[in-house]
Each structure stands twice: as structure tokens, then as C-alpha cells.
Design an enzyme around this catalytic site. Structure first.
Site, mmCIF file in Angstrom:
data_model
loop_
_atom_site.group_PDB
_atom_site.id
_atom_site.type_symbol
_atom_site.label_atom_id
_atom_site.label_comp_id
_atom_site.label_asym_id
_atom_site.label_seq_id
_atom_site.Cartn_x
_atom_site.Cartn_y
_atom_site.Cartn_z
ATOM 1 N N GLU A 118 41.149 42.253 35.974
ATOM 2 C CA GLU A 118 41.310 43.710 35.910
ATOM 3 C C GLU A 118 40.178 44.404 35.153
ATOM 4 O O GLU A 118 40.165 45.619 35.042
ATOM 5 C CB GLU A 118 42.643 44.126 35.258
ATOM 6 C CG GLU A 118 43.885 43.770 36.013
ATOM 7 C CD GLU A 118 45.139 44.314 35.342
ATOM 8 O OE1 GLU A 118 45.047 45.261 34.533
ATOM 9 O OE2 GLU A 118 46.227 43.779 35.616
ATOM 10 N N GLU A 159 38.518 43.702 38.712
ATOM 11 C CA GLU A 159 38.974 43.421 40.064
ATOM 12 C C GLU A 159 40.432 42.982 40.039
ATOM 13 O O GLU A 159 40.971 42.606 39.009
ATOM 14 C CB GLU A 159 38.111 42.341 40.727
ATOM 15 C CG GLU A 159 37.712 41.180 39.848
ATOM 16 C CD GLU A 159 38.854 40.392 39.242
ATOM 17 O OE1 GLU A 159 39.861 40.172 39.956
ATOM 18 O OE2 GLU A 159 38.772 40.004 38.069
#
Length: 356
Positions: A320, A177
């Protein structure tokens, strides 16, 4: 998709295949090595066998889904950067220049950047799952409507299905994310779902100062007081305090359970999404695989609530999907032994037997 349709769909999630799990366990026991010698690497393969329904799960084709969204609570000064950074990172994800992109290339993993709802025009190269240009500020009212939460979850489920039916035929997904302010939303959701004090669930995120941490804590406490979320209503908690990224990742974990596809958690934020998924559908836990223990204060509490054990403890907190991708080579090595090691019979060695 409506709430009723989501509930009906989740009722179709099947339990893990215990016959396949037992077969995988027996296969490990037949290999010429100490029983259980690879620890969690053995049990995770057994869990994957139970999920996929086969003694020999094939997991070489994988991707990392990086869900990006803006969060209205950033207006409360809960981050050291503003929301424009979400867009900048998504652009670089699309250009394959970020940390997770470099790690994924080394781990033979495809990167799939997803726009769940950021400010501004769509980013070329990102999958468009936009709900709205960011959530509302939860200190003033709900971050989302329940309809938006269900929409985001539906997008997450469809992302899994699309990857599975793509020409590459993805067999495993890692989760990631990006969204400025999303450790704030995650801490708020986790605090309610786990009935823990806000202080115990909240860290410095990307490096907040003491003053910034005080603002973050105050914003979460205010959001909970304003919205009165009920821990028994995970959709309501997400609507009150969550983000499009967390809701979408919740859908990814639910999609993994529906499609019997392993989904690898990253750190705290994707862990909170997995917790939401399991609260909505307890059977979805079969598709959740831990990767690492984030250095965020509440990460271990979330892992414990999910009854998942991390493979890596390295104080990672980048996001991420980097932690999830970092665990993929361990899967490769575990499966290399599982599929290629000689057996006791082949080596002419008397099999080990449990002594306790």
C-alpha cells in the site's frame, strides 16, 4: 502513446544537476555537527538537490500514489485470498480507512488511490486509469499486450504530471500498490531481469502455506517457460509476466525523472517497477529514492541492482506504500536540520575537516 513515442520522450530525461549536489554537500559540511553525521539522511537531501536543481529542495507537499490492479495468475492458487480482496481494499483506500491512509495522515501526506484495472465497476473516489479488468493468467500466455504496457506506463507518467500541476503543487511522491497476486508477478519479472533463480526471488507474500508457496513457484516457472521473456527487453518482460500496477508504477518513476520530482519506493513490488524504469531509461535512477528493505527475499537484490540504500529495516511487508510513507518523517527531520541548524561560523566553532 506508442513505443516509439515513449522512447523519444525518455530520451529527454536530463542528468542530475551536479552543481546543486555539490552546493548541498557544502551546506551540510558548514553545519555545526560531525561531517556526514546524519549518514543517508544527508546524501538523500543531496540527491534531491541534484534532481530538483536547487540547493534547497522544498519537499513538504507530498502524496502517495496507490496503484491497484487484478492479476490473472491468481487463478493458479498463488495467494491465500481471491481477487475480490483487491476491490475491497481499493474501496477502503477511497474511504481513507486502510493502513497507509492512517500512516499518511500522521505524515502529512495525501493518499491518491488509482484503479489501473480491477474486476467490476469503477470504484468511486479512485482515479480511473483502467486498462482492462485485470491481466491475463501468465501461465497460459502473456499477461498483457505491449500496447497495454505502454498505456499503463503513460498513465503513470501522467499521474506524476497531474500531481505536480494540481493546486497543491505536489513536490514529492511516495509509491504504493494493491493487487492480490502481485508478489507473484513481481518475483517473475525480477527473476528474469536479474537473471536469478525463481526460488531466490520468491517469498510467501501475504503469508502463503508451504503448499501455496510451491504453487507460486510452479506458476512463475511455468510463466517464464511459456512466454520466453528476454531480459534485454523490459517492455516485453512486463508484458509477459507483469501487472498493470507494476507497469503503472514504472511510469511513475519515469515521470519523476521527466519532471525532476522525487519518487519514493515502497518495498519489493515498487522496487521491481523502479528496476523496470531504470532498465528502460538508465537516467531515471536519479528520481528513485529508497525507503525500506522489505522482508521479501528478493528485496535486497533489487535494491542492490538499483544501487539504492534503504533508510528503514523493520521487516515491513504490508504494501500500500506504508514503507514509503513511514520514511517521510525522516525526510522532515533531515530537512529540519539542513534548513535550520546553526553553522560552525555562527557558533564560533572551527569547522571540522576530513581527516581521512
Amino acid at each position: 502513446m506508442t513505443e516509439h513515442e515513449l522512447k523519444t520522450l525518455l530520451s529527454t530525461v536530463t542528468p542530475p544537476d551536479e552543481t546543486a549536489r555539490a552546493a548541498a554537500h557544502a551546506h551540510w559540511a558548514a553545519l555545526a555537527k560531525p561531517l556526514g553525521g546524519l549518514g543517508l539522511l544527508e546524501t538523500m537531501v543531496e540527491d534531491a538537490a541534484a534532481l530538483t536543481g536547487t540547493e534547497t529542495p522544498a519537499l513538504t507537499r507530498r502524496a502517495v500514489l496507490v496503484l491497484c490492479a487484478d492479476n490473472g495468475v491468481v487463478a493458479q492458487g498463488v495467494s491465500q485470498t481471491d481477487a475480490s480482496v483487491t476491490r475491497a481494499v481499493l474501496q477502503n483506500l477511497a474511504a481513507r480507512r486502510t493502513s497507509v491512509c492512517r500512516m499518511a495522515a500522521a505524515a502529512h501526506c495525501t493518499v491518491v488511490p488509482v484503479d489501473m484495472g480491477i474486476a467490476g465497476a469503477p470504484v468511486p473516489g479512485a482515479v480511473n486509469c483502467r486498462i482492462a479488468p485485470g491481466t491475463a493468467d501468465f501461465t497460459l500466455g502473456p499477461a498483457m499486450t505491449r500496447t497495454q504496457v505502454v498505456q499503463a506506463i503513460a498513465h503513470g507518467i501522467e499521474l506524476v504530471r497531474a500531481q505536480k500541476r494540481a493546486p497543491a503543487g505536489i513536490q514529492m511522491l511516495a509509491t504504493g500498490e494493491m493487487g492480490i497476486g502481485n508478489t507473484t508477478t513481481s518475483s517473475a519479472v525480477a527473476s528474469v531481469l536479474l537473471n536469478q533463480p525463481v526460488q531466490a526471488m520468491t517469498g510467501r507474500g501475504a503469508g502463503l502455506s508451504d503448499a501455496g508457496l510451491r504453487r507460486k513457484l510452479a506458476a512463475i516457472e511455468r510463466g517464464i517457460a511459456v512466454n520466453h521473456p528476454d531480459a534485454a527487453d523490459p517492455l516485453g518482460v512486463l508484458a509477459a509476466l507483469g501487472g498493470f500496477d507494476i507497469a503503472g508504477l514504472c511510469g511513475v518513476f519515469l515521470g519523476g525523472a521527466l519532471e525532476n520530482l522525487p519518487i519514493v519506493m515502497d518495498g519489493f513490488i515498487s522496487g521491481v517497477a523502479a528496476l523496470c524504469a531504470v532498465r528502460l531509461c538508465p537516467a531515471a535512477g536519479k528520481a528513485v529514492f529508497a525507503s525500506h528493505a522489505s522482508s521479501e527475499p528478493a528485496a535486497r537484490l533489487v535494491l542492490d541492482a538499483l544501487d539504492k540504500k534503504p533508510l528503514i529495516t523493520a521487516d515491513l511487508h504490508l504494501g500500500e506504500g506504508t514503507g514509503a510513507v513511514a520514511s517521510l518523517p525522516l525526510w522532515d527531520m533531515a530537512l529540519a536540520v539542513y534548513n535550520g541548524c546553526y553553522s560552525f561560523a555562527e557558533g564560533g566553532i572551527t569547522p571540522y575537516t576530513p581527516q581521512c
